[in-house]
Design a protein around this motif. Structure first.
Motif, PDB file in Angstrom:
ATOM      1  N   GLN A 156       0.870  -1.323   0.051  1.00  0.00           N
ATOM      2  CA  GLN A 156       0.076  -0.086  -0.087  1.00  0.00           C
ATOM      3  C   GLN A 156       0.848   1.282  -0.051  1.00  0.00           C
ATOM      4  OE1 GLN A 156      -1.997  -1.199   3.586  1.00  0.00           O
ATOM      5  NE2 GLN A 156      -3.248  -2.541   2.719  1.00  0.00           N
ATOM      6  N   THR A 157       0.912   1.871  -1.240  1.00  0.00           N
ATOM      7  CA  THR A 157       1.724   3.096  -1.205  1.00  0.00           C
ATOM      8  C   THR A 157       1.382   4.184  -0.330  1.00  0.00           C
ATOM      9  OG1 THR A 157       2.339   2.277  -3.566  1.00  0.00           O
ATOM     10  CG2 THR A 157       2.694   4.719  -2.791  1.00  0.00           C
ATOM     11  N   GLY A 158       2.277   4.683   0.246  1.00  0.00           N
ATOM     12  CA  GLY A 158       2.069   5.833   1.249  1.00  0.00           C
ATOM     13  C   GLY A 158       0.920   5.569   2.352  1.00  0.00           C
ATOM     14  N   ARG A 159       1.346   4.486   2.984  1.00  0.00           N
ATOM     15  CA  ARG A 159       0.512   4.150   4.186  1.00  0.00           C
ATOM     16  C   ARG A 159       1.613   3.784   5.152  1.00  0.00           C
ATOM     17  NH1 ARG A 159      -3.052   6.600   4.454  1.00  0.00           N
ATOM     18  NH2 ARG A 159      -3.455   5.346   6.378  1.00  0.00           N
ATOM     19  N   PRO A 160       2.200   4.925   5.764  1.00  0.00           N
ATOM     20  CA  PRO A 160       3.304   4.588   6.935  1.00  0.00           C
ATOM     21  C   PRO A 160       2.488   4.170   8.087  1.00  0.00           C
ATOM     22  CG  PRO A 160       2.670   7.014   6.662  1.00  0.00           C
ATOM     23  CD  PRO A 160       1.880   6.278   5.685  1.00  0.00           C
ATOM     24  N   ILE A 161       3.203   3.547   8.987  1.00  0.00           N
ATOM     25  CA  ILE A 161       2.894   3.313  10.440  1.00  0.00           C
ATOM     26  C   ILE A 161       3.796   3.986  11.445  1.00  0.00           C
ATOM     27  CG2 ILE A 161       1.682   1.072   9.703  1.00  0.00           C
ATOM     28  CD1 ILE A 161       4.014  -0.355  10.818  1.00  0.00           C
ATOM     29  N   ALA A 162       3.079   4.112  12.595  1.00  0.00           N
ATOM     30  CA  ALA A 162       4.105   4.693  13.566  1.00  0.00           C
ATOM     31  C   ALA A 162       4.533   3.823  14.745  1.00  0.00           C
ATOM     32  CB  ALA A 162       3.222   6.016  14.257  1.00  0.00           C
ATOM     33  N   ILE A 163       5.746   3.614  15.315  1.00  0.00           N
ATOM     34  CA  ILE A 163       6.071   2.831  16.165  1.00  0.00           C
ATOM     35  C   ILE A 163       6.317   3.611  17.369  1.00  0.00           C
ATOM     36  CG2 ILE A 163       7.806   1.307  16.847  1.00  0.00           C
ATOM     37  CD1 ILE A 163       6.329   0.448  14.534  1.00  0.00           C
ATOM     38  N   ILE A 164       5.635   3.187  18.630  1.00  0.00           N
ATOM     39  CA  ILE A 164       5.631   3.947  19.778  1.00  0.00           C
ATOM     40  C   ILE A 164       6.625   2.758  20.876  1.00  0.00           C
ATOM     41  CG2 ILE A 164       4.527   4.741  21.637  1.00  0.00           C
ATOM     42  CD1 ILE A 164       2.361   4.923  19.800  1.00  0.00           C
ATOM     43  N   VAL A 165       7.654   3.314  21.174  1.00  0.00           N
ATOM     44  CA  VAL A 165       8.515   2.514  22.307  1.00  0.00           C
ATOM     45  C   VAL A 165       8.347   3.061  23.672  1.00  0.00           C
ATOM     46  CG1 VAL A 165      10.979   1.619  22.686  1.00  0.00           C
ATOM     47  CG2 VAL A 165      10.064   1.940  20.125  1.00  0.00           C
ATOM     48  N   ASN A 166       8.169   2.095  24.515  1.00  0.00           N
ATOM     49  CA  ASN A 166       8.360   2.452  26.114  1.00  0.00           C
ATOM     50  C   ASN A 166       9.619   1.996  26.801  1.00  0.00           C
ATOM     51  OD1 ASN A 166       7.552   2.279  28.977  1.00  0.00           O
ATOM     52  ND2 ASN A 166       5.982   3.690  28.295  1.00  0.00           N
ATOM     53  N   ASP A 167      10.212   2.786  27.461  1.00  0.00           N
ATOM     54  CA  ASP A 167      11.524   2.386  28.306  1.00  0.00           C
ATOM     55  C   ASP A 167      11.025   2.054  29.761  1.00  0.00           C
ATOM     56  OD1 ASP A 167      11.173   5.033  29.037  1.00  0.00           O
ATOM     57  OD2 ASP A 167      13.349   5.251  28.931  1.00  0.00           O
ATOM     58  N   GLY A 168       9.886   2.339  30.119  1.00  0.00           N
ATOM     59  CA  GLY A 168       9.463   2.048  31.638  1.00  0.00           C
ATOM     60  C   GLY A 168       9.298   3.534  32.161  1.00  0.00           C
ATOM     61  N   ASN A 169       9.865   4.507  31.439  1.00  0.00           N
ATOM     62  CA  ASN A 169       9.581   5.806  32.085  1.00  0.00           C
ATOM     63  C   ASN A 169       8.752   6.610  30.731  1.00  0.00           C
ATOM     64  OD1 ASN A 169      11.358   5.967  34.380  1.00  0.00           O
ATOM     65  ND2 ASN A 169      13.000   5.718  32.719  1.00  0.00           N
ATOM     66  N   ALA A 170       9.102   6.602  29.577  1.00  0.00           N
ATOM     67  CA  ALA A 170       8.376   7.387  28.718  1.00  0.00           C
ATOM     68  C   ALA A 170       8.105   6.802  27.441  1.00  0.00           C
ATOM     69  CB  ALA A 170       9.078   8.550  28.584  1.00  0.00           C
ATOM     70  N   ASP A 171       7.469   7.449  26.652  1.00  0.00           N
ATOM     71  CA  ASP A 171       7.295   6.789  25.305  1.00  0.00           C
ATOM     72  C   ASP A 171       7.952   7.827  24.049  1.00  0.00           C
ATOM     73  OD1 ASP A 171       5.413   4.977  25.700  1.00  0.00           O
ATOM     74  OD2 ASP A 171       3.585   6.455  25.695  1.00  0.00           O
ATOM     75  N   GLY A 172       8.444   6.934  23.178  1.00  0.00           N
ATOM     76  CA  GLY A 172       9.021   7.845  22.030  1.00  0.00           C
ATOM     77  C   GLY A 172       8.336   7.135  20.701  1.00  0.00           C
ATOM     78  N   LYS A 173       8.367   8.169  19.838  1.00  0.00           N
ATOM     79  CA  LYS A 173       7.602   7.578  18.537  1.00  0.00           C
ATOM     80  C   LYS A 173       8.525   8.011  17.432  1.00  0.00           C
ATOM     81  CE  LYS A 173       2.826   8.723  20.129  1.00  0.00           C
ATOM     82  NZ  LYS A 173       1.766   9.672  19.893  1.00  0.00           N
ATOM     83  N   PHE A 174       8.492   6.873  16.351  1.00  0.00           N
ATOM     84  CA  PHE A 174       9.231   7.387  15.148  1.00  0.00           C
ATOM     85  C   PHE A 174       8.070   6.589  13.993  1.00  0.00           C
ATOM     86  CE2 PHE A 174      11.222   3.478  16.776  1.00  0.00           C
ATOM     87  CZ  PHE A 174      11.020   2.640  15.806  1.00  0.00           C
ATOM     88  N   SER A 175       8.323   6.874  12.824  1.00  0.00           N
ATOM     89  CA  SER A 175       7.522   6.281  11.982  1.00  0.00           C
ATOM     90  C   SER A 175       8.513   5.556  10.972  1.00  0.00           C
ATOM     91  CB  SER A 175       6.696   7.169  10.889  1.00  0.00           C
ATOM     92  OG  SER A 175       7.461   7.927  10.005  1.00  0.00           O
ATOM     93  N   ILE A 176       7.620   4.415  10.057  1.00  0.00           N
ATOM     94  CA  ILE A 176       8.346   3.651   8.966  1.00  0.00           C
ATOM     95  C   ILE A 176       7.426   3.485   7.771  1.00  0.00           C
ATOM     96  CG2 ILE A 176      10.048   2.178  10.367  1.00  0.00           C
ATOM     97  CD1 ILE A 176       7.941  -0.095  10.129  1.00  0.00           C
ATOM     98  N   GLY A 177       8.168   3.697   6.658  1.00  0.00           N
ATOM     99  CA  GLY A 177       7.465   3.842   5.437  1.00  0.00           C
ATOM    100  C   GLY A 177       6.874   5.271   4.991  1.00  0.00           C
ATOM    101  N   GLY A 178       7.468   6.027   5.835  1.00  0.00           N
ATOM    102  CA  GLY A 178       6.974   7.427   5.229  1.00  0.00           C
ATOM    103  C   GLY A 178       6.599   8.340   6.716  1.00  0.00           C
ATOM    104  N   ASP A 179       6.514   9.738   6.576  1.00  0.00           N
ATOM    105  CA  ASP A 179       6.169  10.513   7.757  1.00  0.00           C
ATOM    106  C   ASP A 179       4.628   9.934   8.163  1.00  0.00           C
ATOM    107  OD1 ASP A 179       8.647  11.482   7.713  1.00  0.00           O
ATOM    108  OD2 ASP A 179       7.920  13.396   6.605  1.00  0.00           O
ATOM    109  N   PHE A 180       4.544  10.168   9.610  1.00  0.00           N
ATOM    110  CA  PHE A 180       3.210   9.747  10.186  1.00  0.00           C
ATOM    111  C   PHE A 180       2.792  10.984  10.916  1.00  0.00           C
ATOM    112  CE2 PHE A 180       0.137   7.867  13.115  1.00  0.00           C
ATOM    113  CZ  PHE A 180      -0.416   6.724  12.390  1.00  0.00           C
ATOM    114  N   VAL A 181       1.645  11.368  10.608  1.00  0.00           N
ATOM    115  CA  VAL A 181       0.864  12.569  11.492  1.00  0.00           C
ATOM    116  C   VAL A 181      -0.036  11.709  12.541  1.00  0.00           C
ATOM    117  CG1 VAL A 181      -0.318  14.604  11.412  1.00  0.00           C
ATOM    118  CG2 VAL A 181       1.126  13.898   9.529  1.00  0.00           C
ATOM    119  N   ASP A 182       0.254  12.245  13.895  1.00  0.00           N
ATOM    120  CA  ASP A 182      -0.803  11.817  14.637  1.00  0.00           C
ATOM    121  C   ASP A 182      -1.035  13.079  15.564  1.00  0.00           C
ATOM    122  OD1 ASP A 182      -2.239   9.982  16.502  1.00  0.00           O
ATOM    123  OD2 ASP A 182      -0.339   9.977  17.675  1.00  0.00           O
TER     124      ASP A 182
END
Length: 330
Positions: free
Chosen positions: A236-262
Motif C-alpha cells: 500500500q503506497t503511502g501508508r506509513p505506520i508509527a512505532i511507539i516504544v516505551n522504556d519504563g519511563n516514557a514513550d518515544g515515537k518514530f515512523s516507518i514507510g513515510g512520515d506519520f501524522v498523529d
C-alpha cells in the motif's frame, strides 16, 4: 431294411455326438473367475508401499497402492483422517499441512490400507543475520525461528493471552489473514491487522502484573550493542505506520514507510519501506532511541513495550513479524 435303419440310427448318433463335443470344447483361456467371460480378475485386497510416513510441514510425498492379486485393476479412492494435518489427492500425493498425526486411507470396494503420517515442524536454517545475535527480547517471532535462538533469548514477550498480550485499542483493528511465507520464508504465521472505520487505529504488546517486571536495563548499560529489529510488509503506497516504544519511563515515537501524522504532530520516517508486497526490515539502534529520550534504565511493569499506530484508512493492513531487541553479532 433292418440294416438300413441301423445305419441311419448310427449316423444320427454320430452327428449328435459331434455337436455335443463341439459345444463343450471351448478355448482353454475361458476361465473368467465368474465374471461372465470378461476376463476381469477380481480384487481381493489393497496394500500401500508405506505404512508410516514422516514429513516436515509443507513437504509432499506420494504413496503407491497395489491391488491383489497380481493383474487386478480398479479405481482407488484416497482420504485423510485429518486434512488440516495431512491432505491427500486422487493420485496418492500427501501434503503435510501442520504438526500432528493423520491416517491416509486407500480404499477399493470393501478393502482398505492405511498409512500413518506424522507431520513435524519445518527445519529452519539460520542464515539471516538477525538470528545470529544474542540477548533477545522477543515480541513477535514464529515458533520455528524462536526454537533456533531459544538458548539466546533473555525474555520471551510473545503474546500468550494470559499475562502477555497484543492489545487492540478500542476495536480499531481486526485480525487479518496471513498469506504466503513469513519474514524468514517459513510457512508460519505473523501479525496481520486490518484498519477499521474509525479515524485512528492502534495495538500494543504488553505484559500484566502477573508476568512481573521486564528487565531491559542491559540496553541502558550497553546501548551501542543493541538494536530493535522489525519486519514489515506492505503493498500500500503511502501508508506509513508509527512505532511507539516505551522504556519504563516514557514513550518515544518514530515512523516507518513515510512520515506519520498523529494529532497534528508529524513523526519523521526512520526508514523507507518498499511497497512491493514483500518483507522488508528495519534495525533501529538503541542509540537512536536514546535520542528520543528512551534509556531503559528501569524494568518495565504493566507497560506497552512496543505499540503501533496504523492510521485511519479503513481496509489497509499492518503486517509485522520478527520484532525483537537484540545484540548484533560482531
Amino acid at each position: 431294411m433292418t440294416k438300413i435303419k441301423f445305419l441311419l440310427f448310427t449316423l444320427l448318433c454320430a452327428v449328435i455326438t459331434l455337436q455335443t463335443t463341439g459345444c463343450s470344447s471351448s478355448d482353454d483361456g475361458g476361465n473368467d473367475n465368474g465374471n461372465g467371460g470378461s476376463n476381469v480378475i477380481t480384487v481381493t485386497g489393497v496394500s500401500l508401499d508405506k505404512t508410516t510416513l514422516s514429513l516436515k510441514e509443507g513437504a509432499t510425498a506420494t504413496l503407491g497402492a497395489t491391488l491383489a492379486p497380481a493383474g487386478a485393476t480398479g479405481n482407488v479412492s484416497w482420504s485423510s483422517s485429518d486434512a488440516t494435518v495431512a491432505s491427500v489427492n486422487n493420485s496418492g500425493v500427501v501434503t503435510a499441512v501442520k504438526k500432528g498425526t493423520a491416517s491416509i486411507v486407500a480404499a477399493i470396494g470393501t478393502f482398505t490400507a492405511t498409512c500413518v503420517v506424522t507431520v513435524t515442524g519445518e527445519d529452519v536454517v539460520v542464515t539471516d543475520p538477525s538470528l545470529s545475535g544474542s540477548n533477545y527480547f522477543v515480541l513477535q517471532l514464529d515458533d520455528v525461528s524462536f526454537a533456533s535462538i531459544q538458548s539466546k533469548v533473555t525474555a520471551d514477550l510473545r503474546p500468550d493471552d494470559v499475562n502477555k498480550n497484543l492489545y487492540i485499542w478500542e476495536n480499531t483493528l481486526s485480525a487479518g489473514t496471513p498469506a504466503g511465507t513469513n519474514f524468514y520464508g517459513l510457512s508460519q504465521g505473523w501479525v496481520s491487522l486490518v484498519v477499521g472505520t474509525v479515524g485512528w487505529s492502534g495495538a500494543g504488546w504488553n505484559t500484566n502484573a502477573d508476568f512481573g517486571p521486564v528487565d531491559m536495563t542491559d540496553l541502558f548499560d550497553n546501548p551501542g550493542d543493541y538494536y530493535l529489529h522489525i519486519g514489515y510488509k506492505t503493498s500500500q503506497t503511502g501508508r506509513p505506520i508509527a512505532i511507539i516504544v516505551n522504556d519504563g519511563n516514557a514513550d518515544g515515537k518514530f515512523s516507518i514507510g513515510g512520515d506519520f501524522v498523529d494529532n497534528g504532530t508529524t513523526y519523521p520516517s526512520f526508514a523507507t519501506i518498499t511497497t512491493d508486497g514483500k518483507w522488508n526490515s528495519i534495525e533501529v539502534p538503541v542509540t537512536k532511541l536514546n535520542e528520543l529520550g528512551l534509556f531503559f534504565d528501569k524494568p518495565l511493569v504493566k507497560k506497552n513495550i512496543l505499540a503501533v499506530l496504523g492510521g485511519g484508512t479503513a481496509g489497509t493492513t499492518i503486517d509485522l513479524d520478527a520484532i525483537f531487541y537484540y545484540k548484533k553479532a560482531k
